[in-house]
Design a protein around this motif. Structure first.
Motif, PDB file in Angstrom:
ATOM      1  N   VAL A  26      53.591 -28.936   1.781  1.00  0.00           N
ATOM      2  CA  VAL A  26      53.953 -27.579   2.191  1.00  0.00           C
ATOM      3  C   VAL A  26      55.052 -27.655   3.247  1.00  0.00           C
ATOM      4  N   THR A  27      56.155 -26.921   3.003  1.00  0.00           N
ATOM      5  CA  THR A  27      57.260 -26.903   3.969  1.00  0.00           C
ATOM      6  C   THR A  27      57.520 -25.514   4.546  1.00  0.00           C
ATOM      7  N   GLU A  28      56.842 -24.503   4.023  1.00  0.00           N
ATOM      8  CA  GLU A  28      56.914 -23.157   4.596  1.00  0.00           C
ATOM      9  C   GLU A  28      55.690 -22.384   4.145  1.00  0.00           C
ATOM     10  N   ALA A  29      55.182 -21.543   5.033  1.00  0.00           N
ATOM     11  CA  ALA A  29      54.004 -20.738   4.697  1.00  0.00           C
ATOM     12  C   ALA A  29      54.194 -19.312   5.182  1.00  0.00           C
ATOM     13  N   THR A  30      53.825 -18.373   4.320  1.00  0.00           N
ATOM     14  CA  THR A  30      53.728 -16.975   4.719  1.00  0.00           C
ATOM     15  C   THR A  30      52.255 -16.685   4.944  1.00  0.00           C
ATOM     16  N   VAL A  31      51.905 -16.327   6.170  1.00  0.00           N
ATOM     17  CA  VAL A  31      50.491 -16.191   6.535  1.00  0.00           C
ATOM     18  C   VAL A  31      50.199 -14.786   7.046  1.00  0.00           C
ATOM     19  N   LYS A  32      48.982 -14.385   6.845  1.00  0.00           N
ATOM     20  CA  LYS A  32      48.517 -13.059   7.247  1.00  0.00           C
ATOM     21  C   LYS A  32      48.185 -13.044   8.734  1.00  0.00           C
ATOM     22  N   LEU A  33      48.554 -11.965   9.398  1.00  0.00           N
ATOM     23  CA  LEU A  33      48.155 -11.707  10.774  1.00  0.00           C
ATOM     24  C   LEU A  33      47.188 -10.523  10.781  1.00  0.00           C
ATOM     25  N   GLU A  34      46.340 -10.470  11.783  1.00  0.00           N
ATOM     26  CA  GLU A  34      45.342  -9.401  11.872  1.00  0.00           C
ATOM     27  C   GLU A  34      45.435  -8.699  13.219  1.00  0.00           C
ATOM     28  N   PRO A  35      45.040  -7.440  13.283  1.00  0.00           N
ATOM     29  CA  PRO A  35      44.992  -6.757  14.577  1.00  0.00           C
ATOM     30  C   PRO A  35      43.983  -7.433  15.504  1.00  0.00           C
ATOM     31  N   ILE A  36      44.307  -7.498  16.768  1.00  0.00           N
ATOM     32  CA  ILE A  36      43.352  -8.022  17.749  1.00  0.00           C
ATOM     33  C   ILE A  36      42.156  -7.073  17.803  1.00  0.00           C
ATOM     34  N   PRO A  37      40.926  -7.591  17.683  1.00  0.00           N
ATOM     35  CA  PRO A  37      39.753  -6.698  17.698  1.00  0.00           C
ATOM     36  C   PRO A  37      39.715  -5.834  18.950  1.00  0.00           C
ATOM     37  N   ARG A  38      39.371  -4.578  18.777  1.00  0.00           N
ATOM     38  CA  ARG A  38      39.300  -3.636  19.888  1.00  0.00           C
ATOM     39  C   ARG A  38      37.871  -3.534  20.401  1.00  0.00           C
ATOM     40  N   GLY A  39      37.741  -3.145  21.659  1.00  0.00           N
ATOM     41  CA  GLY A  39      36.420  -2.875  22.215  1.00  0.00           C
ATOM     42  C   GLY A  39      36.004  -3.878  23.278  1.00  0.00           C
ATOM     43  N   GLN A  40      34.725  -3.870  23.572  1.00  0.00           N
ATOM     44  CA  GLN A  40      34.151  -4.752  24.593  1.00  0.00           C
ATOM     45  C   GLN A  40      33.813  -6.104  23.961  1.00  0.00           C
ATOM     46  N   THR A  41      33.930  -7.144  24.750  1.00  0.00           N
ATOM     47  CA  THR A  41      33.524  -8.478  24.308  1.00  0.00           C
ATOM     48  C   THR A  41      32.298  -8.895  25.102  1.00  0.00           C
ATOM     49  N   ARG A  42      31.242  -9.221  24.375  1.00  0.00           N
ATOM     50  CA  ARG A  42      30.000  -9.674  24.990  1.00  0.00           C
ATOM     51  C   ARG A  42      29.589 -11.013  24.353  1.00  0.00           C
ATOM     52  N   THR A  43      29.273 -11.959  25.200  1.00  0.00           N
ATOM     53  CA  THR A  43      28.823 -13.267  24.729  1.00  0.00           C
ATOM     54  C   THR A  43      27.364 -13.442  25.109  1.00  0.00           C
ATOM     55  N   PHE A  44      26.589 -14.025  24.195  1.00  0.00           N
ATOM     56  CA  PHE A  44      25.153 -14.177  24.458  1.00  0.00           C
ATOM     57  C   PHE A  44      24.695 -15.605  24.195  1.00  0.00           C
ATOM     58  N   LEU A  45      23.591 -15.945  24.808  1.00  0.00           N
ATOM     59  CA  LEU A  45      22.932 -17.243  24.631  1.00  0.00           C
ATOM     60  C   LEU A  45      21.437 -16.994  24.549  1.00  0.00           C
ATOM     61  N   VAL A  46      20.769 -17.657  23.587  1.00  0.00           N
ATOM     62  CA  VAL A  46      19.327 -17.492  23.436  1.00  0.00           C
ATOM     63  C   VAL A  46      18.733 -18.812  22.950  1.00  0.00           C
ATOM     64  N   ALA A  47      17.558 -19.166  23.483  1.00  0.00           N
ATOM     65  CA  ALA A  47      16.897 -20.429  23.135  1.00  0.00           C
ATOM     66  C   ALA A  47      15.709 -20.163  22.216  1.00  0.00           C
ATOM     67  N   PHE A  48      15.407 -21.150  21.352  1.00  0.00           N
ATOM     68  CA  PHE A  48      14.286 -21.037  20.416  1.00  0.00           C
ATOM     69  C   PHE A  48      13.413 -22.291  20.489  1.00  0.00           C
ATOM     70  N   PRO A  49      12.099 -22.102  20.403  1.00  0.00           N
ATOM     71  CA  PRO A  49      11.190 -23.244  20.482  1.00  0.00           C
ATOM     72  C   PRO A  49      11.169 -24.105  19.224  1.00  0.00           C
ATOM     73  N   SER A  50      11.704 -23.600  18.094  1.00  0.00           N
ATOM     74  CA  SER A  50      11.729 -24.396  16.866  1.00  0.00           C
ATOM     75  C   SER A  50      12.989 -24.094  16.073  1.00  0.00           C
ATOM     76  N   LEU A  51      13.427 -25.065  15.269  1.00  0.00           N
ATOM     77  CA  LEU A  51      14.581 -24.865  14.403  1.00  0.00           C
ATOM     78  C   LEU A  51      14.305 -23.796  13.350  1.00  0.00           C
ATOM     79  N   MET A  52      13.053 -23.744  12.870  1.00  0.00           N
ATOM     80  CA  MET A  52      12.689 -22.753  11.864  1.00  0.00           C
ATOM     81  C   MET A  52      12.867 -21.345  12.418  1.00  0.00           C
TER      82      MET A  52
END
Length: 452
Positions: A203-229
């Protein structure tokens, strides 16, 4: 071979060909594959340079290995004896940014983060974001159909490719696709080359799609589980809901403890699994409330929420933590993938392998799309130890296929996983791929011994 090489050098600029010790930094990628001595490295600067090189190589039956930044981890860009490496690092122009069409036209050596930054100046983004995006190239992402953290919401690289310019094995130039949003003319040649790992063309040239930057609030979360299941069942319910997170990552207990050893204070060492995710939307807080309730139903504990990307940094510490323990991709790495509903079964299988063999297996999963990265400790005991680690990686791949998945979700086959192909494909599928390869590269000079 010297006279043959002189013929190529004469057809290129004198500064575009490297030989001997000057080729060393171009001979390996980020995998444990051992490189051999190439004949030369060509520093291509244009489609014509690549065409000239391949026409010459086809005439003289010289193997050619395309190379981007060398960030691949499957041995797809390591040098073989007597080969010519075609480096595309000098082809790094963003030729067009077309906000009204949400497109960019780029050369293959453009760094992924560089393209994304340029798009963001126009209120857009380039969605593919492999972990190596700060140095990986667009061409390399196309060659391997790379994934990344955000492909759960935005898709893999193939979903962002509209058209390509490809140099074929005999030096002919092929143009595929179109810039229009819709295009159903002829066979889909564009996506035949995406993920082909340089075995069908360069590949020597590519035409690629761009997307709008997502709008709104950004929230990141973390949660632990006692089992993989329980973690797996929570992922299944989440993916069946109306919520689509930007990303959803899972760390097993081994990985959490490695991260805590590296930089303590973030993860529960006793949890069997930890999920880290992110939501960006106008109603992000309402979605977070739903997620808190959903995870609690499956035994989720210590649910934590932060604004922005703070908790994502915890996920990004995994690779440095692995490297500090000598367990990174320099050993043996699996990137098998299964349907998200079967993820917990694959994780339990890996847990059992770890118990039976007694060696550490660190697992990080792109949980929302069922793609795992299992780093298997091996190599400290020499070749036999490394072979034992590879047997575990193969067992993981085999189980993934049994669960309806694939032996590689985003890193590709390269040279290290070729013997895994028969786990996934029957004789007919292998023959069809071999026929496609033969039709486009009858002399077998393009990245031989890789991918198919």
């Amino acid at each position: 071979m010297t006279m043959i090489l002189d013929e190529l050098v004469a057809r290129l600029h004198p500064t575009q060909t490297l030989t001997g010790d000057a080729t060393e930094s171009y001979t390996r990628d980020a995998s444990p594959a051992v490189p051999e001595m190439p004949l030369a490295v060509v520093l291509a600067e244009s489609t014509q340079d690549v065409s000239t090189t391949l026409e010459w190589a086809s005439t003289h039956r010289v193997p050619v290995i395309p190379r981007g930044a060398g960030s691949g981890v499957s041995g797809g860009a390591t040098a073989t004896k007597g080969s010519v490496i075609v480096s595309l690092e000098r082809m790094k122009a963003i030729r067009e940014l077309r906000p009204a069409d949400r497109l960019a036209v780029v050369e293959p050596g453009v760094i992924i983060d560089t393209l994304d930054a340029a798009a963001r100046e126009q209120g857009l983004m380039f969605a593919p974001d492999p972990a190596s995006s700060a140095w990986a190239t667009v061409g390399g992402a196309i060659a391997t159909n790379a994934g990344g953290f955000h492909c759960l919401r935005h898709g893999v690289t193939a979903d962002s490719v509209r058209a390509l310019t490809v140099v074929l094995a005999d030096g002919r130039v092929l143009r595929t696709g179109a810039r229009s949003r819709k295009n159903v003319a002829g066979y889909d040649l564009t996506h035949l080359f995406v993920g082909s790992e340089g075995t069908l063309g360069i590949v020597t040239e590519a035409t690629v799609k761009l997307e709008p930057i997502p709008r709104g609030q950004t929230r990141t979360f973390l949660v632990a589980f006692p089992s993989l299941m329980q973690a797996g069942s929570a992922v299944s319910e989440l993916m069946a809901s109306s919520i689509t997170p930007d990303l959803l990552e899972l760390l097993n207990r081994t990985t959490a403890n490695l991260v805590e050893d590296f930089e303590p204070g973030h993860l529960d060492r006793g949890a069997a699994a930890t999920l880290i995710g992110q939501v960006t939307d106008l109603d992000a807080d309402a979605q977070i409330h739903q997620l808190r309730t959903l995870f609690a139903r499956h035994g989720g504990e210590h649910f934590e929420v932060r604004k922005g990307d703070a908790l994502i940094e915890v996920r990004k510490r995994v690779q440095p933590a692995l490297a500090a323990r000598g367990m990174g991709v320099a050993w043996m790495s699996s990137d098998a993938a299964v349907p998200p509903s079967r993820l917990s079964e694959l994780l339990r299988h890996i847990e059992q392998l770890q118990i039976e063999d007694g060696r550490d297996i660190s697992v990080v999963a792109h949980a929302g799309d069922g793609n795992i990265h299992a780093a298997v400790a091996g190599g400290a005991g020499g070749a036999d130890d490394l072979a034992a680690a590879k047997r575990i990686v193969r067992a993981i791949a085999e189980r993934a296929v049994q669960l309806g998945g694939t032996v590689t979700g985003e890193h590709g086959i390269g040279s290290l996983k070729r013997d895994f192909l028969a786990l996934q494909f029957d004789e007919t599928a292998l023959e069809v791929q071999a026929h496609i390869k033969a039709a486009l590269d009858p002399a077998g000079i393009l990245n031989p011994g890789r991918a198919v």
